[in-house]
Design a protein around this motif. Structure first.
Motif, mmCIF file in Angstrom:
data_model
loop_
_atom_site.group_PDB
_atom_site.id
_atom_site.type_symbol
_atom_site.label_atom_id
_atom_site.label_comp_id
_atom_site.label_asym_id
_atom_site.label_seq_id
_atom_site.Cartn_x
_atom_site.Cartn_y
_atom_site.Cartn_z
ATOM 1 N N GLU A 56 0.828 -1.206 0.000
ATOM 2 C CA GLU A 56 0.000 0.000 0.000
ATOM 3 C C GLU A 56 0.860 1.254 0.000
ATOM 4 O O GLU A 56 0.512 2.276 -0.598
ATOM 5 C CB GLU A 56 -0.928 -0.015 1.218
ATOM 6 C CG GLU A 56 -2.006 -1.117 1.130
ATOM 7 C CD GLU A 56 -2.748 -1.300 2.436
ATOM 8 O OE1 GLU A 56 -2.414 -0.573 3.399
ATOM 9 O OE2 GLU A 56 -3.647 -2.156 2.493
ATOM 10 N N LEU A 57 2.004 1.195 0.653
ATOM 11 C CA LEU A 57 2.902 2.349 0.700
ATOM 12 C C LEU A 57 3.787 2.456 -0.535
ATOM 13 O O LEU A 57 4.470 3.459 -0.730
ATOM 14 C CB LEU A 57 3.799 2.251 1.945
ATOM 15 C CG LEU A 57 3.080 2.374 3.307
ATOM 16 C CD1 LEU A 57 4.049 2.053 4.423
ATOM 17 C CD2 LEU A 57 2.502 3.766 3.468
ATOM 18 N N GLY A 58 3.768 1.400 -1.355
ATOM 19 C CA GLY A 58 4.627 1.403 -2.532
ATOM 20 C C GLY A 58 6.085 1.295 -2.187
ATOM 21 O O GLY A 58 6.959 1.677 -2.956
ATOM 22 N N ASP A 59 6.406 0.754 -1.029
ATOM 23 C CA ASP A 59 7.786 0.692 -0.559
ATOM 24 C C ASP A 59 8.236 -0.760 -0.532
ATOM 25 O O ASP A 59 7.763 -1.559 0.250
ATOM 26 C CB ASP A 59 7.866 1.287 0.855
ATOM 27 C CG ASP A 59 9.299 1.368 1.357
ATOM 28 O OD1 ASP A 59 10.195 0.833 0.683
ATOM 29 O OD2 ASP A 59 9.492 1.975 2.409
ATOM 30 N N ARG A 60 9.147 -1.111 -1.432
ATOM 31 C CA ARG A 60 9.669 -2.474 -1.476
ATOM 32 C C ARG A 60 11.152 -2.497 -1.102
ATOM 33 O O ARG A 60 11.905 -3.353 -1.529
ATOM 34 C CB ARG A 60 9.442 -3.084 -2.856
ATOM 35 C CG ARG A 60 7.958 -3.271 -3.174
ATOM 36 C CD ARG A 60 7.767 -4.019 -4.468
ATOM 37 N NE ARG A 60 8.431 -5.310 -4.479
ATOM 38 C CZ ARG A 60 7.997 -6.394 -3.863
ATOM 39 N NH1 ARG A 60 6.874 -6.342 -3.161
ATOM 40 N NH2 ARG A 60 8.656 -7.519 -3.946
ATOM 41 N N SER A 61 11.609 -1.536 -0.326
ATOM 42 C CA SER A 61 13.011 -1.464 0.062
ATOM 43 C C SER A 61 13.309 -2.497 1.136
ATOM 44 O O SER A 61 12.409 -3.001 1.813
ATOM 45 C CB SER A 61 13.318 -0.066 0.604
ATOM 46 O OG SER A 61 12.687 0.115 1.849
ATOM 47 N N PRO A 62 14.606 -2.835 1.316
ATOM 48 C CA PRO A 62 14.967 -3.814 2.344
ATOM 49 C C PRO A 62 14.534 -3.399 3.746
ATOM 50 O O PRO A 62 14.372 -4.259 4.610
ATOM 51 C CB PRO A 62 16.491 -3.887 2.229
ATOM 52 C CG PRO A 62 16.788 -3.479 0.819
ATOM 53 C CD PRO A 62 15.754 -2.445 0.487
ATOM 54 N N ALA A 63 14.334 -2.099 3.974
ATOM 55 C CA ALA A 63 13.946 -1.633 5.301
ATOM 56 C C ALA A 63 12.561 -2.130 5.685
ATOM 57 O O ALA A 63 12.226 -2.198 6.861
ATOM 58 C CB ALA A 63 13.998 -0.109 5.361
ATOM 59 N N VAL A 64 11.728 -2.446 4.714
ATOM 60 C CA VAL A 64 10.375 -2.933 5.002
ATOM 61 C C VAL A 64 10.376 -4.457 4.796
ATOM 62 O O VAL A 64 9.521 -5.003 4.115
ATOM 63 C CB VAL A 64 9.342 -2.239 4.089
ATOM 64 C CG1 VAL A 64 7.929 -2.447 4.607
ATOM 65 C CG2 VAL A 64 9.629 -0.748 3.972
ATOM 66 N N ALA A 65 11.350 -5.133 5.411
ATOM 67 C CA ALA A 65 11.550 -6.569 5.199
ATOM 68 C C ALA A 65 10.310 -7.347 5.599
ATOM 69 O O ALA A 65 9.809 -7.190 6.700
ATOM 70 C CB ALA A 65 12.756 -7.024 6.020
ATOM 71 N N LYS A 66 9.841 -8.169 4.707
ATOM 72 C CA LYS A 66 8.668 -9.005 4.960
ATOM 73 C C LYS A 66 9.147 -10.434 5.179
ATOM 74 O O LYS A 66 9.921 -10.988 4.405
ATOM 75 C CB LYS A 66 7.695 -8.928 3.784
ATOM 76 C CG LYS A 66 7.162 -7.510 3.558
ATOM 77 C CD LYS A 66 6.273 -7.451 2.358
ATOM 78 C CE LYS A 66 7.079 -7.571 1.076
ATOM 79 N NZ LYS A 66 7.849 -6.349 0.807
ATOM 80 N N LEU A 67 8.679 -11.022 6.241
ATOM 81 C CA LEU A 67 9.193 -12.333 6.615
ATOM 82 C C LEU A 67 8.935 -13.399 5.552
ATOM 83 O O LEU A 67 9.773 -14.278 5.330
ATOM 84 C CB LEU A 67 8.574 -12.769 7.946
ATOM 85 C CG LEU A 67 8.992 -11.955 9.157
ATOM 86 C CD1 LEU A 67 8.310 -12.490 10.401
ATOM 87 C CD2 LEU A 67 10.502 -11.965 9.330
ATOM 88 N N ALA A 68 7.797 -13.338 4.890
ATOM 89 C CA ALA A 68 7.527 -14.331 3.841
ATOM 90 C C ALA A 68 8.521 -14.189 2.711
ATOM 91 O O ALA A 68 9.006 -15.177 2.159
ATOM 92 C CB ALA A 68 6.107 -14.178 3.315
ATOM 93 N N GLU A 69 8.818 -12.935 2.357
ATOM 94 C CA GLU A 69 9.776 -12.699 1.275
ATOM 95 C C GLU A 69 11.171 -13.168 1.679
ATOM 96 O O GLU A 69 11.890 -13.795 0.886
ATOM 97 C CB GLU A 69 9.791 -11.214 0.916
ATOM 98 C CG GLU A 69 10.683 -10.868 -0.265
ATOM 99 C CD GLU A 69 10.594 -9.390 -0.641
ATOM 100 O OE1 GLU A 69 11.333 -8.988 -1.540
ATOM 101 O OE2 GLU A 69 9.786 -8.665 -0.028
ATOM 102 N N VAL A 70 11.548 -12.883 2.927
ATOM 103 C CA VAL A 70 12.866 -13.295 3.408
ATOM 104 C C VAL A 70 12.976 -14.818 3.425
ATOM 105 O O VAL A 70 13.961 -15.401 2.946
ATOM 106 C CB VAL A 70 13.142 -12.719 4.814
ATOM 107 C CG1 VAL A 70 14.420 -13.308 5.387
ATOM 108 C CG2 VAL A 70 13.230 -11.197 4.752
ATOM 109 N N PHE A 71 11.949 -15.475 3.970
ATOM 110 C CA PHE A 71 11.974 -16.933 4.015
ATOM 111 C C PHE A 71 12.020 -17.515 2.607
ATOM 112 O O PHE A 71 12.780 -18.456 2.321
ATOM 113 C CB PHE A 71 10.749 -17.457 4.763
ATOM 114 C CG PHE A 71 10.659 -18.955 4.811
ATOM 115 C CD1 PHE A 71 11.679 -19.707 5.360
ATOM 116 C CD2 PHE A 71 9.549 -19.618 4.294
ATOM 117 C CE1 PHE A 71 11.609 -21.099 5.410
ATOM 118 C CE2 PHE A 71 9.460 -20.996 4.341
ATOM 119 C CZ PHE A 71 10.487 -21.736 4.899
ATOM 120 N N GLY A 72 11.216 -16.957 1.701
ATOM 121 C CA GLY A 72 11.215 -17.439 0.327
ATOM 122 C C GLY A 72 12.558 -17.240 -0.348
ATOM 123 O O GLY A 72 13.047 -18.129 -1.064
#
Length: 375
Positions: A325-341
């Motif tokens: 929603e924020l349009g922010d895909r930077s490493p600072a907004v690390a998402k656990l699913a993305e990290v695990f994947g």
């Protein structure tokens, strides 16, 4: 929901049919050579990057020629949009497949018998998972479904391998006719649901936001693959609603607890924990399975109870939605699913090094998009 066409009578008919073209190709191969020759072909299909038509028997060259054409309804624009979605959510799609769609397929107590009898996952889980992930990447990589693309070639290989497995199982005397025809049209349609609709459902449960157009584009890519892999036109769902209806009917018809499905699920969890580095992600595969599948199906498969990692799942989904929603895909907004994947993908890249192991290939464009390290 509109009245669906997936009646028991229709699906019972699909359950008795295989793939005439691929089955005829494999039958001719067996008639013209020895079993050892066929086994060598299977190894070539699994391990080699390419089939080389000039070195193949005429029957196999004809098979490749006839199966490489896309259906007339294939839409290049939708295919590109599906590829773009995978470029955006690839690591999460891998998590959705391995922690949702694949274990759900093991809940189909009759269809799972093929995997169990071939013993590929129980005895060599790493190879099986790499092959599955490789198909996902090959199909949805940029230009994977373009003429001569990696996705088309992979679908042709898997289709022929399915025919060889059908032949070997029927000749083995181990196949129970009550299970239907091995790798039949209904089970192929169910596999198509797993790679497409079930992955979308899993992505949404992981907090990924997909528009209706993006969902349709992703499904369209897999509808094209279903055609290349020998699914009859009437067995290919048309849209999200049609996929959902088929998924619901397959669950009613086939989802049962079985020792075979439970064994395969356990091997899948062990493989995921082995591939991801360190102890940080221990337990998260089982927790994600329960989150995506729901308690009823997870219990069928004897997925271990969710441990402390279950407390990460809710924040993971919220973080994923918030970042979109924020349009922010930077490493600072690390998402656990993305990290695990990403760690799961990196683990497969590193673990595929070494003699006798199938390489896990990721195009450079996807490596950069996903920030995946490794060769």
């Amino acid at each position: 929901m509109r009245t669906h066409r997936w009646t028991d009578e229709f699906l019972d008919g699909l359950r008795q049919r295989g793939d005439l073209l691929a089955d005829k190709t494999v039958k001719n191969l067996f008639q013209q050579g020895q079993v050892e020759t066929a086994n060598g072909l299977l190894k070539q299909l699994i391990r080699n990057d390419q089939l080389v038509p000039d070195t193949l028997p005429p029957g196999l060259r004809e098979y490749l020629r006839r199966t490489e054409q896309l259906p007339s309804w294939a839409d290049p624009d939708l295919v590109r949009e599906g590829e773009a979605l995978f470029g955006r959510y690839g690591p999460q799609a891998v998590v959705s497949l391995f922690c949702g769609a694949l274990p759900a397929s093991y809940a189909a107590a009759m269809g799972v018998q093929v995997i169990h009898l071939t013993a590929r996952l129980a005895t060599d889980p790493f190879r099986r998972i790499v092959e599955t992930a490789q198909m996902l990447v090959d199909v949805l990589a940029p230009d994977g479904l373009a003429p001569g693309g990696s996705g088309i070639r992979t679908a042709q290989k898997v289709r022929l391998m399915h025919a060889a497995v059908r032949h070997l199982l029927l000749e083995s005397g181990q196949w129970n006719p009550e299970w239907g025809h091995p790798i039949n049209q209904e089970d192929l349609a169910g596999t198509l649901v797993d790679f497409s609709y079930a992955v979308i459902v899993g992505l949404e449960k992981l907090g990924c936001t997909l528009s209706a157009r993006e969902q349709n584009a992703y499904l369209h890519c897999w509808r094209v693959v279903g055609h290349v892999m020998g699914l009859e036109p009437a067995a290919i769902p048309e849209d999200m609603e049609d996929f959902a209806a088929l998924a619901e009917v397959i669950q009613r018809r086939h989802f049962r607890a079985s020792p075979e499905g439970q064994d395969l699920t356990r091997a899948l969890i062990q493989m995921a924990e082995h591939v991801t580095p360190g102890d940080l992600f221990d337990g998260i595969a089982a927790s994600l399975m329960r989150h995506i599948l729901g308690e009823e199906i997870a219990d069928m498969l004897k997925v271990p109870p969710a441990d402390w990692t279950r407390h990460l799942i809710g924040p993971m989904a919220l973080l994923s939605k918030a970042s979109d929603e924020l349009g922010d895909r930077s490493p600072a907004v690390a998402k656990l699913a993305e990290v695990f994947g990403r760690k799961l993908v990196e683990g497969m890249v590193w673990m595929s090094r070494g003699a006798g192991r199938p390489p896990f290939r990721i195009p450079s464009a996807l490596r950069e998009s996903w920030n995946v390290q490794g060769r």
